[in-house]
Design a protein around this motif. Structure first.
Motif, PDB file in Angstrom:
ATOM      1  N   VAL A  66       0.711  -1.020  -0.048  1.00  0.00           N
ATOM      2  CA  VAL A  66      -0.068  -0.197   0.114  1.00  0.00           C
ATOM      3  C   VAL A  66       0.955   1.061   0.197  1.00  0.00           C
ATOM      4  CG1 VAL A  66      -1.806   1.233   1.251  1.00  0.00           C
ATOM      5  CG2 VAL A  66      -1.882  -1.206   1.248  1.00  0.00           C
ATOM      6  N   PRO A  67       1.012   1.849  -1.186  1.00  0.00           N
ATOM      7  CA  PRO A  67       1.619   3.182  -1.292  1.00  0.00           C
ATOM      8  C   PRO A  67       1.204   4.142   0.092  1.00  0.00           C
ATOM      9  CG  PRO A  67       1.344   2.673  -3.227  1.00  0.00           C
ATOM     10  CD  PRO A  67       0.518   1.442  -2.417  1.00  0.00           C
ATOM     11  N   LEU A 143      -7.047   0.135   1.165  1.00  0.00           N
ATOM     12  CA  LEU A 143      -6.293   1.077   2.000  1.00  0.00           C
ATOM     13  C   LEU A 143      -5.700   1.853   0.621  1.00  0.00           C
ATOM     14  CD1 LEU A 143      -4.593  -1.253   4.862  1.00  0.00           C
ATOM     15  CD2 LEU A 143      -6.753   0.733   4.764  1.00  0.00           C
ATOM     16  N   ARG A 144      -5.360   1.461  -0.487  1.00  0.00           N
ATOM     17  CA  ARG A 144      -4.780   2.269  -1.425  1.00  0.00           C
ATOM     18  C   ARG A 144      -5.790   3.168  -2.011  1.00  0.00           C
ATOM     19  NH1 ARG A 144      -2.598  -2.589  -5.611  1.00  0.00           N
ATOM     20  NH2 ARG A 144      -0.553  -3.078  -4.611  1.00  0.00           N
ATOM     21  N   SER A 145      -7.203   3.019  -1.872  1.00  0.00           N
ATOM     22  CA  SER A 145      -8.050   3.893  -2.451  1.00  0.00           C
ATOM     23  C   SER A 145      -8.816   4.796  -1.339  1.00  0.00           C
ATOM     24  CB  SER A 145      -8.937   3.276  -3.288  1.00  0.00           C
ATOM     25  OG  SER A 145      -9.752   2.449  -2.585  1.00  0.00           O
ATOM     26  N   HIS A 146      -8.464   4.500  -0.001  1.00  0.00           N
ATOM     27  CA  HIS A 146      -9.116   5.398   1.032  1.00  0.00           C
ATOM     28  C   HIS A 146      -7.980   5.806   1.969  1.00  0.00           C
ATOM     29  CE1 HIS A 146     -12.651   2.901  -0.498  1.00  0.00           C
ATOM     30  NE2 HIS A 146     -13.220   3.843   0.038  1.00  0.00           N
ATOM     31  N   PRO A 147      -7.676   7.112   1.382  1.00  0.00           N
ATOM     32  CA  PRO A 147      -6.392   7.528   2.420  1.00  0.00           C
ATOM     33  C   PRO A 147      -6.663   7.827   4.017  1.00  0.00           C
ATOM     34  CG  PRO A 147      -6.954   9.304   0.792  1.00  0.00           C
ATOM     35  CD  PRO A 147      -7.812   7.867   0.560  1.00  0.00           C
ATOM     36  N   ASP A 148      -7.703   8.079   4.193  1.00  0.00           N
ATOM     37  CA  ASP A 148      -8.163   8.160   5.601  1.00  0.00           C
ATOM     38  C   ASP A 148      -8.054   7.103   6.291  1.00  0.00           C
ATOM     39  OD1 ASP A 148      -8.660  11.034   4.988  1.00  0.00           O
ATOM     40  OD2 ASP A 148     -10.954  10.699   5.101  1.00  0.00           O
ATOM     41  N   ASP A 149      -8.374   5.946   5.724  1.00  0.00           N
ATOM     42  CA  ASP A 149      -8.406   4.692   6.434  1.00  0.00           C
ATOM     43  C   ASP A 149      -6.853   4.224   6.517  1.00  0.00           C
ATOM     44  OD1 ASP A 149     -10.819   3.989   7.590  1.00  0.00           O
ATOM     45  OD2 ASP A 149     -11.602   3.043   5.831  1.00  0.00           O
ATOM     46  N   ARG A 150      -6.078   4.610   5.476  1.00  0.00           N
ATOM     47  CA  ARG A 150      -4.648   4.177   5.440  1.00  0.00           C
ATOM     48  C   ARG A 150      -4.073   4.850   6.750  1.00  0.00           C
ATOM     49  NH1 ARG A 150      -2.302   7.208   0.729  1.00  0.00           N
ATOM     50  NH2 ARG A 150      -2.301   8.550   2.629  1.00  0.00           N
ATOM     51  N   ASP A 151      -4.442   6.185   6.868  1.00  0.00           N
ATOM     52  CA  ASP A 151      -3.627   7.083   7.853  1.00  0.00           C
ATOM     53  C   ASP A 151      -4.012   6.467   9.193  1.00  0.00           C
ATOM     54  OD1 ASP A 151      -2.487   8.369   5.851  1.00  0.00           O
ATOM     55  OD2 ASP A 151      -3.661  10.087   6.123  1.00  0.00           O
ATOM     56  N   HIS A 152      -5.284   6.101   9.302  1.00  0.00           N
ATOM     57  CA  HIS A 152      -5.954   5.396  10.664  1.00  0.00           C
ATOM     58  C   HIS A 152      -5.243   4.283  10.932  1.00  0.00           C
ATOM     59  CE1 HIS A 152      -8.497   5.145  13.783  1.00  0.00           C
ATOM     60  NE2 HIS A 152      -9.206   4.020  13.399  1.00  0.00           N
ATOM     61  N   VAL A 178      -8.614  -2.665  12.340  1.00  0.00           N
ATOM     62  CA  VAL A 178      -8.653  -3.451  11.294  1.00  0.00           C
ATOM     63  C   VAL A 178     -10.153  -3.869  11.073  1.00  0.00           C
ATOM     64  CG1 VAL A 178      -8.206  -5.720  10.204  1.00  0.00           C
ATOM     65  CG2 VAL A 178      -6.282  -4.487  11.121  1.00  0.00           C
ATOM     66  N   GLU A 179     -10.674  -4.275  12.121  1.00  0.00           N
ATOM     67  CA  GLU A 179     -12.173  -4.724  12.010  1.00  0.00           C
ATOM     68  C   GLU A 179     -13.109  -3.571  11.660  1.00  0.00           C
ATOM     69  OE1 GLU A 179     -13.491  -7.474  12.230  1.00  0.00           O
ATOM     70  OE2 GLU A 179     -11.488  -8.620  12.502  1.00  0.00           O
ATOM     71  N   GLN A 180     -12.613  -2.102  12.311  1.00  0.00           N
ATOM     72  CA  GLN A 180     -13.583  -1.250  11.863  1.00  0.00           C
ATOM     73  C   GLN A 180     -13.235  -0.851  10.129  1.00  0.00           C
ATOM     74  OE1 GLN A 180     -11.898   2.191  14.160  1.00  0.00           O
ATOM     75  NE2 GLN A 180     -12.468   1.380  16.242  1.00  0.00           N
ATOM     76  N   ILE A 181     -12.287  -0.984   9.912  1.00  0.00           N
ATOM     77  CA  ILE A 181     -11.838  -0.727   8.438  1.00  0.00           C
ATOM     78  C   ILE A 181     -12.771  -1.805   7.705  1.00  0.00           C
ATOM     79  CG2 ILE A 181     -10.385  -0.810   6.675  1.00  0.00           C
ATOM     80  CD1 ILE A 181      -8.131   0.501   8.719  1.00  0.00           C
TER      81      ILE A 181
END
Length: 190
Positions: A66-67, A143-152, A178-181
């Motif tokens: 995930v970049p 995660l690649r397409s949802h930066p807010d979740d990536r940062d979380h 992880v479960e929230q995502i």
């Protein structure tokens, strides 16, 4: 007693560690490394060359795929083979590349894991159609397409690593995030 999938449980099967419990490994989450994709590409090429058609599918999964996501400096790879139980069709060839079979979990989708020490790789082996393969790809792509979740997730990983005795404790500490995502990811699928 077998679970709903009629697969033996870990307690019935025994310890999943092929060589006994693993040694303690220092867990450190580091900033995203732009070299991870090329490292994966080289690893994938060697696996494909070695296994040929026995490698049904190979995918870069986990945080290093995930970049922008901080991660442990360990490349996670999912390898699909026709039948993970037939270790003789892939383990000796991977051992020749330096991989070591460390986990055997027949009760969990016939999962096998091989480790490579340098560079650090966790090579997860499953059979075709295993739900875990799809879950890994969905999570990576989300995660690649949802930066807010990536940062979380990055924050959860940074909080989980310090003081964790092993990967199991580290994973447990970040599991709630992880479960929230997953909940958000699956809600979109409905």
């Amino acid at each position: 007693m077998a679970n709903n999938n009629q697969q033996p449980t870990p307690a019935e099967e025994g310890n999943p560690w092929v060589h006994g419990a693993p040694t303690v490994e220092h867990l450190e989450v580091v900033p995203y490394n732009k070299e991870w994709p090329s490292r994966y590409t080289a690893l994938e090429a060697r696996i494909r060359e070695t296994l040929g058609g026995r490698a049904v599918e190979i995918a870069h999964v986990g945080s290093t795929a995930v970049p922008g996501l901080a991660a442990k400096d360990v490349i996670d790879i999912d390898l699909t083979v026709a039948d993970p139980r037939r270790e003789e069709t892939y383990v000796p060839q991977l051992t020749a590349l330096g991989y070591d079979l460390t986990v055997r979990e027949p009760w969990w989708h016939e999962h096998r894991m091989l480790r490579l020490a340098h560079p650090r790789v966790n090579l997860h082996v499953f059979g075709p159609g295993t739900p875990e393969l799809s879950r890994h790809l969905m999570f990576r792509d989300w995660l690649r397409s949802h930066p807010d979740d990536r940062d979380h997730y990055t924050k959860a990983k940074a909080t989980a690593a310090p003081g964790a005795r092993d990967a199991m404790e580290y994973n447990s500490r970040k599991n709630a995030v992880v479960e929230q995502i997953y909940e958000r990811m699956y809600e979109v699928q409905r």
